[in-house]
Design a protein around this motif. Structure first.
Motif, PDB file in Angstrom:
ATOM      1  N   ALA A 257       0.835  -1.204   0.000  1.00 43.34           N
ATOM      2  CA  ALA A 257       0.000   0.000   0.000  1.00 43.34           C
ATOM      3  C   ALA A 257       0.871   1.255   0.000  1.00 43.34           C
ATOM      4  O   ALA A 257       0.572   2.238  -0.681  1.00 43.34           O
ATOM      5  N   ALA A 258       1.968   1.235   0.776  1.00 41.25           N
ATOM      6  CA  ALA A 258       2.867   2.396   0.821  1.00 41.25           C
ATOM      7  C   ALA A 258       3.498   2.650  -0.542  1.00 41.25           C
ATOM      8  O   ALA A 258       3.596   3.796  -0.989  1.00 41.25           O
ATOM      9  N   TYR A 259       3.924   1.573  -1.221  1.00 47.38           N
ATOM     10  CA  TYR A 259       4.498   1.730  -2.562  1.00 47.38           C
ATOM     11  C   TYR A 259       3.468   2.317  -3.522  1.00 47.38           C
ATOM     12  O   TYR A 259       3.792   3.166  -4.362  1.00 47.38           O
ATOM     13  N   ALA A 260       2.225   1.861  -3.417  1.00 45.32           N
ATOM     14  CA  ALA A 260       1.176   2.355  -4.323  1.00 45.32           C
ATOM     15  C   ALA A 260       0.923   3.844  -4.104  1.00 45.32           C
ATOM     16  O   ALA A 260       0.755   4.609  -5.064  1.00 45.32           O
ATOM     17  N   VAL A 261       0.912   4.271  -2.834  1.00 45.39           N
ATOM     18  CA  VAL A 261       0.714   5.694  -2.548  1.00 45.39           C
ATOM     19  C   VAL A 261       1.890   6.503  -3.088  1.00 45.39           C
ATOM     20  O   VAL A 261       1.714   7.555  -3.712  1.00 45.39           O
ATOM     21  N   TYR A 262       3.102   5.987  -2.882  1.00 48.46           N
ATOM     22  CA  TYR A 262       4.303   6.679  -3.372  1.00 48.46           C
ATOM     23  C   TYR A 262       4.276   6.810  -4.892  1.00 48.46           C
ATOM     24  O   TYR A 262       4.554   7.884  -5.442  1.00 48.46           O
ATOM     25  N   GLU A 263       3.937   5.727  -5.585  1.00 51.07           N
ATOM     26  CA  GLU A 263       3.904   5.773  -7.043  1.00 51.07           C
ATOM     27  C   GLU A 263       2.853   6.756  -7.549  1.00 51.07           C
ATOM     28  O   GLU A 263       3.025   7.379  -8.597  1.00 51.07           O
ATOM     29  N   SER A 264       1.761   6.907  -6.796  1.00 47.56           N
ATOM     30  CA  SER A 264       0.696   7.815  -7.241  1.00 47.56           C
ATOM     31  C   SER A 264       1.140   9.273  -7.227  1.00 47.56           C
ATOM     32  O   SER A 264       0.533  10.119  -7.882  1.00 47.56           O
ATOM     33  N   LEU A 265       2.212   9.583  -6.496  1.00 41.19           N
ATOM     34  CA  LEU A 265       2.688  10.961  -6.427  1.00 41.19           C
ATOM     35  C   LEU A 265       3.435  11.362  -7.697  1.00 41.19           C
ATOM     36  O   LEU A 265       3.535  12.557  -8.005  1.00 41.19           O
ATOM     37  N   GLY A 266       3.971  10.388  -8.418  1.00 42.41           N
ATOM     38  CA  GLY A 266       4.681  10.678  -9.658  1.00 42.41           C
ATOM     39  C   GLY A 266       5.851  11.627  -9.468  1.00 42.41           C
ATOM     40  O   GLY A 266       6.053  12.548 -10.252  1.00 42.41           O
ATOM     41  N   LEU A 267       6.659  11.403  -8.429  1.00 46.57           N
ATOM     42  CA  LEU A 267       7.772  12.302  -8.142  1.00 46.57           C
ATOM     43  C   LEU A 267       8.821  12.244  -9.252  1.00 46.57           C
ATOM     44  O   LEU A 267       9.175  11.171  -9.732  1.00 46.57           O
ATOM     45  N   GLN A 268       9.321  13.393  -9.643  1.00 51.05           N
ATOM     46  CA  GLN A 268      10.352  13.509 -10.672  1.00 51.05           C
ATOM     47  C   GLN A 268      11.582  14.189 -10.064  1.00 51.05           C
ATOM     48  O   GLN A 268      11.597  15.398  -9.872  1.00 51.05           O
ATOM     49  N   ARG A 269      12.598  13.401  -9.741  1.00 52.43           N
ATOM     50  CA  ARG A 269      13.835  13.939  -9.190  1.00 52.43           C
ATOM     51  C   ARG A 269      13.568  14.845  -7.980  1.00 52.43           C
ATOM     52  O   ARG A 269      14.140  15.923  -7.832  1.00 52.43           O
ATOM     53  N   ALA A 270      12.682  14.394  -7.109  1.00 54.05           N
ATOM     54  CA  ALA A 270      12.341  15.187  -5.929  1.00 54.05           C
ATOM     55  C   ALA A 270      13.424  15.034  -4.866  1.00 54.05           C
ATOM     56  O   ALA A 270      13.898  13.931  -4.604  1.00 54.05           O
ATOM     57  N   ARG A 271      13.807  16.135  -4.263  1.00 60.37           N
ATOM     58  CA  ARG A 271      14.779  16.111  -3.167  1.00 60.37           C
ATOM     59  C   ARG A 271      14.004  15.908  -1.865  1.00 60.37           C
ATOM     60  O   ARG A 271      13.413  16.842  -1.319  1.00 60.37           O
ATOM     61  N   VAL A 272      14.004  14.671  -1.384  1.00 57.61           N
ATOM     62  CA  VAL A 272      13.188  14.282  -0.236  1.00 57.61           C
ATOM     63  C   VAL A 272      14.020  14.370   1.037  1.00 57.61           C
ATOM     64  O   VAL A 272      15.128  13.826   1.117  1.00 57.61           O
ATOM     65  N   ARG A 273      13.488  15.061   2.015  1.00 53.52           N
ATOM     66  CA  ARG A 273      14.170  15.217   3.306  1.00 53.52           C
ATOM     67  C   ARG A 273      13.734  14.149   4.301  1.00 53.52           C
ATOM     68  O   ARG A 273      14.548  13.645   5.087  1.00 53.52           O
ATOM     69  N   SER A 274      12.461  13.804   4.302  1.00 52.74           N
ATOM     70  CA  SER A 274      11.983  12.762   5.215  1.00 52.74           C
ATOM     71  C   SER A 274      10.686  12.169   4.677  1.00 52.74           C
ATOM     72  O   SER A 274       9.986  12.789   3.877  1.00 52.74           O
ATOM     73  N   ILE A 275      10.398  10.942   5.128  1.00 54.03           N
ATOM     74  CA  ILE A 275       9.170  10.242   4.762  1.00 54.03           C
ATOM     75  C   ILE A 275       8.529   9.719   6.044  1.00 54.03           C
ATOM     76  O   ILE A 275       9.209   9.108   6.881  1.00 54.03           O
ATOM     77  N   ALA A 276       7.251   9.979   6.214  1.00 55.16           N
ATOM     78  CA  ALA A 276       6.507   9.481   7.373  1.00 55.16           C
ATOM     79  C   ALA A 276       5.378   8.585   6.886  1.00 55.16           C
ATOM     80  O   ALA A 276       4.773   8.838   5.847  1.00 55.16           O
ATOM     81  N   LEU A 277       5.124   7.538   7.650  1.00 48.46           N
ATOM     82  CA  LEU A 277       4.055   6.595   7.319  1.00 48.46           C
ATOM     83  C   LEU A 277       3.187   6.429   8.551  1.00 48.46           C
ATOM     84  O   LEU A 277       3.701   6.258   9.668  1.00 48.46           O
ATOM     85  N   ARG A 278       1.869   6.507   8.356  1.00 45.07           N
ATOM     86  CA  ARG A 278       0.939   6.409   9.477  1.00 45.07           C
ATOM     87  C   ARG A 278      -0.107   5.346   9.211  1.00 45.07           C
ATOM     88  O   ARG A 278      -0.711   5.311   8.130  1.00 45.07           O
ATOM     89  N   ALA A 279      -0.317   4.474  10.189  1.00 52.38           N
ATOM     90  CA  ALA A 279      -1.386   3.481  10.130  1.00 52.38           C
ATOM     91  C   ALA A 279      -2.628   4.093  10.752  1.00 52.38           C
ATOM     92  O   ALA A 279      -2.601   4.541  11.911  1.00 52.38           O
TER      93      ALA A 279
END
Length: 349
Positions: A257-279
């Protein structure tokens, strides 16, 4: 006077006291009883009835709320105040910390704010929907406003087309519900440096799903939804939620599910500082159901998961973990040794 909705995003410090969100909620309820905490760092207030009581206009009351949060807890906040929740949330997302954006309730003010915005900023418009609209030259909210509702329904389907038409007109009927939201647990991975590599993003998601799954199983709970929040180098962020097809506590299903949400964002060379996941929407495990499947491959990771849980309970959490994390940990450890620092792992909240 029409409705006045205030959307706030607070800059919570790292490792903040777990009681801080509740104390913050009580502070906001001193202004109006209609307060909805939708994140530990985010709240929505209905100021409609509070404005005549405090004898201030919407901007003045927004300033008061921000000043109190700063004075009591040292929290800077971004604020968006508008005639409905959708507009308030959009305004807040565009506002730097310590500032506020107030949209008057006139049709002209709403149109001036909304129509220049990219259509992807409207709720319910994901990467695929934005791409579909872009194929027809519909890139901004102003472009969509010019299209009849029936045309949007033919492009996107009846329900999605109708919702998009309403949102593009600046209409939203969602209310501020002070009822406490179902319990949730969250965890966060902070990269040592802003990370461009999608492979590293996915490894972080797997680590977070592994952490959430273990905590859910330990506490005897299952999650009905998952929310992923990505913070970028420019201090902006993106948040996406997904309702799970079945409530679960299993790492493999949470990771999918986390991968599916990430893929839906369609990030293009985004400089990511942090990732949070919540149940989200947790409930007791005895309410879980397991759907029948013809794919036996799911049973293997679940069996391994049970063995891993027993080993972790005896020897510690780091004794067993997915192979992809082992590879990432070795590379990360080597990099951190070269920098003279320790790797950053998931942080639970």
């Amino acid at each position: 006077m029409g409705r006045r909705i205030l959307h706030l995003r607070f800059g919570l410090p790292a490792g903040y006291d777990a009681e801080l969100p509740e104390r913050l909620r009580r502070l906001l309820e001193d202004i109006t009883p209609r307060v909805q905490m939708i994140e530990p760092d985010m709240a929505v207030l209905d100021l409609t009835g509070a404005i005549p009581y405090w004898k201030r206009d919407a901007r003045g009351l927004t300033e008061l709320v921000q000043l109190r949060a700063l004075a009591h807890f040292g929290l800077h906040s971004s604020a968006g105040c508008a005639p409905n929740r959708m507009l308030a949330a959009m305004a807040c997302a565009l506002t730097p910390p310590g500032q506020r954006t107030v949209i008057d309730d006139s049709p002209e003010a709403i149109a001036d704010f909304l129509r220049p915005r990219p259509v992807r900023e409207l709720p319910g418009v994901g990467v695929r929907t934005a791409a579909t609209l872009g194929e027809y030259g519909l890139h901004t909210v102003g472009d969509v406003v010019q299209v009849p509702q029936l045309t949007l329904q033919r492009l996107l389907g009846a329900r999605a087309g109708r919702a998009l038409h309403e949102h593009a007109q600046g209409r939203d009927t969602a209310i501020v519900d002070p009822t406490p939201a179902p319990a949730s647990i969250s965890t966060e991975h902070r990269f040592v440096r802003d990370e461009l590599d999608p492979t590293q993003h996915r490894r972080a998601l797997l680590a977070l799903a592994d952490d959430l799954g273990a905590r859910l199983r330990t506490s005897g709970q299952i999650a009905s939804g998952l929310t992923c929040t990505i913070h970028y180098a420019d201090q902006s962020s993106t948040r996406r939620s997904r309702v799970l097809s079945e409530a679960t506590q299993h790492t493999v299903l949470l990771a999918r599910a986390a991968y599916a949400v990430y893929e839906s964002l369609g990030l293009q060379r985004a400089r990511v500082r942090s990732i949070a996941l919540r149940a989200d929407a947790l409930r007791p495990v005895d309410l879980a159901t397991r759907q029948l499947t013809l794919d036996a491959s799911d049973d293997k990771p679940l069996a391994i998961e049970a063995v891993s849980d027993r080993a972790r309970a005896r020897f510690g959490h780091q004794v067993l973990y997915p192979a992809a994390l082992a590879i990432g940990s070795r590379r990360s450890s080597a990099r951190h040794r070269a920098q003279g620092s320790r790797p950053e792992g998931p942080r639970a909240t």
